[in-house]
Design a protein around this motif. Structure first.
Motif, short mmCIF file in Angstrom:
data_model
loop_
_atom_site.label_atom_id
_atom_site.label_comp_id
_atom_site.label_asym_id
_atom_site.label_seq_id
_atom_site.Cartn_x
_atom_site.Cartn_y
_atom_site.Cartn_z
N UNK A 59 -38.94 -7.48 11.90
CA UNK A 59 -39.07 -8.22 10.65
C UNK A 59 -40.28 -7.71 9.86
N UNK A 60 -41.42 -7.57 10.53
CA UNK A 60 -42.63 -7.07 9.86
C UNK A 60 -42.45 -5.65 9.36
N UNK A 61 -41.76 -4.83 10.13
CA UNK A 61 -41.49 -3.45 9.71
C UNK A 61 -40.63 -3.44 8.45
N UNK A 62 -39.63 -4.28 8.42
CA UNK A 62 -38.76 -4.38 7.24
C UNK A 62 -39.54 -4.89 6.02
N UNK A 63 -40.40 -5.89 6.22
CA UNK A 63 -41.21 -6.41 5.11
C UNK A 63 -42.12 -5.31 4.57
N UNK A 64 -42.81 -4.58 5.45
CA UNK A 64 -43.69 -3.50 5.00
C UNK A 64 -42.95 -2.44 4.21
N UNK A 65 -41.78 -2.04 4.69
CA UNK A 65 -40.98 -1.03 4.00
C UNK A 65 -40.55 -1.51 2.61
N UNK A 66 -40.03 -2.72 2.55
CA UNK A 66 -39.52 -3.24 1.27
C UNK A 66 -40.65 -3.49 0.27
N UNK A 67 -41.82 -3.88 0.75
CA UNK A 67 -42.96 -4.06 -0.17
C UNK A 67 -43.30 -2.75 -0.86
N UNK A 68 -43.36 -1.68 -0.10
CA UNK A 68 -43.68 -0.37 -0.70
C UNK A 68 -42.53 0.12 -1.57
N UNK A 69 -41.29 -0.14 -1.15
CA UNK A 69 -40.13 0.21 -1.99
C UNK A 69 -40.27 -0.42 -3.37
N UNK A 70 -40.83 -1.65 -3.41
CA UNK A 70 -40.96 -2.39 -4.67
C UNK A 70 -42.31 -2.18 -5.35
N UNK A 71 -43.09 -1.19 -4.90
CA UNK A 71 -44.34 -0.76 -5.53
C UNK A 71 -45.52 -1.72 -5.32
N UNK A 72 -45.48 -2.50 -4.26
CA UNK A 72 -46.64 -3.29 -3.88
C UNK A 72 -47.53 -2.45 -2.97
N UNK A 73 -48.82 -2.77 -2.91
CA UNK A 73 -49.71 -2.20 -1.90
C UNK A 73 -49.72 -3.18 -0.73
N UNK A 74 -49.86 -2.65 0.47
CA UNK A 74 -49.86 -3.45 1.68
C UNK A 74 -51.27 -3.56 2.22
N UNK A 75 -51.67 -4.78 2.58
CA UNK A 75 -52.95 -5.03 3.22
C UNK A 75 -52.70 -5.73 4.55
N UNK A 76 -53.33 -5.24 5.61
CA UNK A 76 -53.24 -5.90 6.92
C UNK A 76 -54.63 -5.89 7.55
N UNK A 77 -54.71 -6.48 8.72
CA UNK A 77 -55.94 -6.43 9.51
C UNK A 77 -56.08 -5.12 10.26
N UNK A 78 -55.11 -4.22 10.12
CA UNK A 78 -55.21 -2.85 10.61
C UNK A 78 -54.99 -2.63 12.08
N UNK A 79 -54.70 -3.66 12.85
CA UNK A 79 -54.57 -3.50 14.30
C UNK A 79 -53.09 -3.43 14.70
N UNK A 80 -52.71 -4.05 15.83
CA UNK A 80 -51.36 -3.95 16.36
C UNK A 80 -50.45 -5.08 15.93
N UNK A 81 -49.32 -5.18 16.62
CA UNK A 81 -48.36 -6.24 16.38
C UNK A 81 -47.77 -6.21 14.98
N UNK A 82 -47.80 -7.36 14.30
CA UNK A 82 -47.26 -7.47 12.94
C UNK A 82 -47.96 -6.48 12.00
N UNK A 83 -49.26 -6.29 12.19
CA UNK A 83 -50.03 -5.38 11.33
C UNK A 83 -49.52 -3.96 11.46
N UNK A 84 -49.35 -3.50 12.70
CA UNK A 84 -48.83 -2.16 12.94
C UNK A 84 -47.41 -2.01 12.41
N UNK A 85 -46.57 -3.00 12.69
CA UNK A 85 -45.17 -2.94 12.26
C UNK A 85 -45.06 -2.85 10.74
N UNK A 86 -45.84 -3.65 10.03
CA UNK A 86 -45.79 -3.62 8.56
C UNK A 86 -46.24 -2.26 8.03
N UNK A 87 -47.31 -1.72 8.61
CA UNK A 87 -47.80 -0.40 8.18
C UNK A 87 -46.79 0.70 8.52
#
Length: 187
Positions: free
Chosen positions: A25-53
């Motif tokens: 789910x996080x991977x899909x959210x990260x991909x679609x955010x960039x598809x729609x021209x948003x910048x992504x911000x995370x805490x930079x570590x693992x789990x949801x953060x890694x998946x979104x990145x």
């Protein structure tokens, strides 16, 4: 006209198996955010953060610099391999208050750290979207964090619940233009 790309924070469980539903789910959210021209911000570590990145990196719209990781520690080598811009803060959990300064916050699951980011985002009048899954995102989806009147013109102001990445984007398109207020210190 302001052409700044909006920054959307994706927060949640720091430890997940790559094949888990929340990771996907996080991977899909990260991909679609960039598809729609948003910048992504995370805490930079693992789990949801890694998946979104990781998802951001897989987007056809990816470019160097579209994902930002605000690390809690001082060592940039601790960032997950998919972060484009690594900012070691040395602030430990205090960095959660900075993550919550994004234009919008999307929560996927999460424990106490995620709850603190949601609370900070609420205080700072940010749009918050909570994915309907186990953890704080699901517990707060379609709920108010407290009774403060953050936006008098938005009587349904709440943590908006979403089922998937497509619904996250619909909510961002619908509500982000209305969430322009900013916190003005404790009165």
């Amino acid at each position: 006209m302001n052409s700044r790309r909006h920054v959307v924070a994706v927060i949640g469980n720091a430890r997940l198996n790559p094949g888990s539903e929340k990771y996907k789910l996080a991977q899909s959210v990260g991909e679609k955010l960039v598809d729609e021209r948003y910048r992504l911000l995370t805490g930079g570590l693992g789990g949801v953060m890694e998946a979104a990145c990781r998802g951001a990196r897989s987007s056809a719209g990816w470019y160097e610099g579209c994902s930002i990781g605000l690390l809690p520690g001082s060592d940039p080598a601790k960032a997950n391999p998919y972060v484009d811009i690594v900012i070691p803060t040395g602030l430990d959990h205090g960095r959660n208050s900075i993550v919550a300064q994004a234009d919008a916050v999307v929560a996927i699951g999460g424990g106490a750290g995620t709850l603190s980011e949601i609370a900070f985002a609420w205080i700072h009048k940010r749009l918050i979207i909570g994915l309907n899954c186990d953890g704080w995102s699901g517990r707060l989806a379609d709920q108010r964090v407290d009774e403060r009147d953050r936006y008098p013109d938005l009587p349904d102001d709440r943590v908006y619940g979403a089922q998937d990445a497509t619904e996250v984007l619909t909510l961002l398109r619908t509500y982000l233009p209305a969430y322009i207020g900013r916190h003005s210190l404790i009165a």
